[in-house]
Design a protein around this motif. Sequence first.
Motif, PDB file in Angstrom:
ATOM      1  N   PHE A  14      16.364  60.739  33.819  1.00 29.74           N
ATOM      2  CA  PHE A  14      17.270  60.570  32.695  1.00 29.74           C
ATOM      3  C   PHE A  14      17.789  61.930  32.257  1.00 29.74           C
ATOM      4  CE2 PHE A  14      18.002  59.913  28.068  1.00 29.74           C
ATOM      5  CZ  PHE A  14      18.923  58.887  28.149  1.00 29.74           C
ATOM      6  N   VAL A  15      19.070  62.022  31.923  1.00 25.02           N
ATOM      7  CA  VAL A  15      19.657  63.233  31.345  1.00 25.02           C
ATOM      8  C   VAL A  15      20.083  62.889  29.928  1.00 25.02           C
ATOM      9  CG1 VAL A  15      21.478  64.962  31.513  1.00 25.02           C
ATOM     10  CG2 VAL A  15      20.470  64.029  33.609  1.00 25.02           C
ATOM     11  N   ALA A  16      19.464  63.547  28.941  1.00 24.05           N
ATOM     12  CA  ALA A  16      19.741  63.256  27.529  1.00 24.05           C
ATOM     13  C   ALA A  16      20.640  64.334  26.931  1.00 24.05           C
ATOM     14  CB  ALA A  16      18.438  63.194  26.747  1.00 24.05           C
ATOM     15  N   HIS A  17      21.599  63.910  26.107  1.00 28.70           N
ATOM     16  CA  HIS A  17      22.460  64.814  25.349  1.00 28.70           C
ATOM     17  C   HIS A  17      21.674  65.299  24.135  1.00 28.70           C
ATOM     18  CE1 HIS A  17      25.999  66.301  23.208  1.00 28.70           C
ATOM     19  NE2 HIS A  17      25.577  65.615  22.156  1.00 28.70           N
ATOM     20  N   ILE A  18      21.419  66.615  24.054  1.00 34.21           N
ATOM     21  CA  ILE A  18      20.687  67.171  22.910  1.00 34.21           C
ATOM     22  C   ILE A  18      21.666  67.604  21.819  1.00 34.21           C
ATOM     23  CG2 ILE A  18      19.109  68.996  22.138  1.00 34.21           C
ATOM     24  CD1 ILE A  18      17.836  66.908  24.017  1.00 34.21           C
ATOM     25  N   ASP A  19      22.621  68.457  22.189  1.00 26.87           N
ATOM     26  CA  ASP A  19      23.650  68.903  21.251  1.00 26.87           C
ATOM     27  C   ASP A  19      24.849  69.398  22.060  1.00 26.87           C
ATOM     28  OD1 ASP A  19      23.048  71.566  22.066  1.00 26.87           O
ATOM     29  OD2 ASP A  19      21.730  71.890  20.357  1.00 26.87           O
ATOM     30  N   THR A  21      25.533  72.253  23.217  1.00 32.01           N
ATOM     31  CA  THR A  21      25.277  73.334  24.168  1.00 32.01           C
ATOM     32  C   THR A  21      24.222  73.017  25.216  1.00 32.01           C
ATOM     33  OG1 THR A  21      23.631  74.383  22.722  1.00 32.01           O
ATOM     34  CG2 THR A  21      25.928  75.100  22.480  1.00 32.01           C
ATOM     35  N   LYS A  22      23.410  71.965  24.997  1.00 29.10           N
ATOM     36  CA  LYS A  22      22.353  71.689  25.969  1.00 29.10           C
ATOM     37  C   LYS A  22      22.075  70.200  26.146  1.00 29.10           C
ATOM     38  CE  LYS A  22      18.817  72.543  22.498  1.00 29.10           C
ATOM     39  NZ  LYS A  22      17.740  73.408  22.069  1.00 29.10           N
ATOM     40  N   TRP A  35       5.189  65.230  35.624  1.00 29.72           N
ATOM     41  CA  TRP A  35       6.368  64.891  34.836  1.00 29.72           C
ATOM     42  C   TRP A  35       6.969  66.152  34.232  1.00 29.72           C
ATOM     43  CZ3 TRP A  35       6.839  65.644  29.568  1.00 29.72           C
ATOM     44  CH2 TRP A  35       5.685  65.893  28.855  1.00 29.72           C
ATOM     45  N   PHE A  36       8.245  66.062  33.853  1.00 22.26           N
ATOM     46  CA  PHE A  36       8.915  67.192  33.217  1.00 22.26           C
ATOM     47  C   PHE A  36       9.898  66.713  32.166  1.00 22.26           C
ATOM     48  CE2 PHE A  36      11.179  66.245  37.168  1.00 22.26           C
ATOM     49  CZ  PHE A  36      12.480  66.101  36.751  1.00 22.26           C
ATOM     50  N   ASN A  37      10.181  67.598  31.223  1.00 22.29           N
ATOM     51  CA  ASN A  37      11.118  67.365  30.130  1.00 22.29           C
ATOM     52  C   ASN A  37      11.654  68.747  29.777  1.00 22.29           C
ATOM     53  OD1 ASN A  37      12.399  66.818  27.714  1.00 22.29           O
ATOM     54  ND2 ASN A  37      10.789  65.458  26.987  1.00 22.29           N
ATOM     55  N   ILE A  38      12.821  69.123  30.308  1.00 21.53           N
ATOM     56  CA  ILE A  38      13.316  70.493  30.238  1.00 21.53           C
ATOM     57  C   ILE A  38      14.732  70.530  29.677  1.00 21.53           C
ATOM     58  CG2 ILE A  38      13.865  72.539  31.609  1.00 21.53           C
ATOM     59  CD1 ILE A  38      11.855  71.412  33.689  1.00 21.53           C
ATOM     60  N   ASP A  39      14.948  71.341  28.652  1.00 22.86           N
ATOM     61  CA  ASP A  39      16.292  71.562  28.127  1.00 22.86           C
ATOM     62  C   ASP A  39      17.028  72.552  29.016  1.00 22.86           C
ATOM     63  OD1 ASP A  39      15.512  69.946  26.072  1.00 22.86           O
ATOM     64  OD2 ASP A  39      15.607  71.476  24.515  1.00 22.86           O
ATOM     65  N   VAL A  40      18.297  72.245  29.329  1.00 22.43           N
ATOM     66  CA  VAL A  40      19.137  73.119  30.162  1.00 22.43           C
ATOM     67  C   VAL A  40      20.514  73.242  29.519  1.00 22.43           C
ATOM     68  CG1 VAL A  40      17.939  72.558  32.315  1.00 22.43           C
ATOM     69  CG2 VAL A  40      19.884  71.190  31.618  1.00 22.43           C
ATOM     70  N   PRO A  41      21.218  74.354  29.784  1.00 20.21           N
ATOM     71  CA  PRO A  41      22.561  74.510  29.244  1.00 20.21           C
ATOM     72  C   PRO A  41      23.517  73.465  29.821  1.00 20.21           C
ATOM     73  CG  PRO A  41      21.718  76.608  30.056  1.00 20.21           C
ATOM     74  CD  PRO A  41      20.780  75.552  30.511  1.00 20.21           C
ATOM     75  N   LYS A  42      24.485  73.022  29.010  1.00 18.92           N
ATOM     76  CA  LYS A  42      25.522  72.095  29.495  1.00 18.92           C
ATOM     77  C   LYS A  42      26.234  72.715  30.696  1.00 18.92           C
ATOM     78  CE  LYS A  42      26.121  68.902  26.050  1.00 18.92           C
ATOM     79  NZ  LYS A  42      25.562  67.618  26.337  1.00 18.92           N
ATOM     80  N   GLY A  43      26.829  71.875  31.530  1.00 19.59           N
ATOM     81  CA  GLY A  43      27.539  72.351  32.707  1.00 19.59           C
ATOM     82  C   GLY A  43      26.651  72.430  33.932  1.00 19.59           C
ATOM     83  N   HIS A  44      25.436  71.877  33.849  1.00 19.32           N
ATOM     84  CA  HIS A  44      24.475  71.957  34.949  1.00 19.32           C
ATOM     85  C   HIS A  44      24.876  71.089  36.137  1.00 19.32           C
ATOM     86  CE1 HIS A  44      23.131  68.129  33.325  1.00 19.32           C
ATOM     87  NE2 HIS A  44      23.039  68.741  32.133  1.00 19.32           N
ATOM     88  N   GLY A  45      25.624  70.021  35.920  1.00 24.21           N
ATOM     89  CA  GLY A  45      26.077  69.166  37.011  1.00 24.21           C
ATOM     90  C   GLY A  45      25.019  68.230  37.574  1.00 24.21           C
ATOM     91  N   LEU A  46      23.878  68.107  36.914  1.00 22.70           N
ATOM     92  CA  LEU A  46      22.796  67.245  37.403  1.00 22.70           C
ATOM     93  C   LEU A  46      22.916  65.844  36.810  1.00 22.70           C
ATOM     94  CD1 LEU A  46      19.933  69.854  37.047  1.00 22.70           C
ATOM     95  CD2 LEU A  46      20.920  69.020  39.188  1.00 22.70           C
ATOM     96  N   ASN A  47      22.438  64.865  37.576  1.00 18.68           N
ATOM     97  CA  ASN A  47      22.492  63.461  37.175  1.00 18.68           C
ATOM     98  C   ASN A  47      21.170  62.778  37.460  1.00 18.68           C
ATOM     99  OD1 ASN A  47      25.429  63.236  36.535  1.00 18.68           O
ATOM    100  ND2 ASN A  47      25.607  63.831  38.679  1.00 18.68           N
ATOM    101  N   ALA A  48      20.939  61.640  36.811  1.00 19.60           N
ATOM    102  CA  ALA A  48      19.773  60.819  37.134  1.00 19.60           C
ATOM    103  C   ALA A  48      19.805  60.510  38.622  1.00 19.60           C
ATOM    104  CB  ALA A  48      19.787  59.539  36.315  1.00 19.60           C
ATOM    105  N   GLY A  49      18.651  60.614  39.265  1.00 21.16           N
ATOM    106  CA  GLY A  49      18.540  60.367  40.700  1.00 21.16           C
ATOM    107  C   GLY A  49      18.554  61.640  41.534  1.00 21.16           C
TER     108      GLY A  49
END
Length: 59
Positions: A14-19, A21-22, A35-49
């Motif tokens: 899952f990719v969650a919208h935080i705000d 910028t991330k 398992w992981f739960n990591i905040d990343v900057p917007k523009g990462h281009g990653l998707n579920a799967g």
Amino acid sequence: MTNTIAEILGTIEFVAHIDETKDCLMSQDPPESLWFNIDVPKGHGLNAGDRIKVTIERI
């Protein structure tokens, strides 16, 4: 000498919208990895799967 403590190989569930910028990449019940739960900057281009590798290193 490597400073690697852990490598987590997994699939983004899952990719969650935080705000504005991330986002947060999450995988909380993978059978093949930790398992992981990591905040990343917007523009990462990653998707579920998408498959990713997270490396933890002491610097």
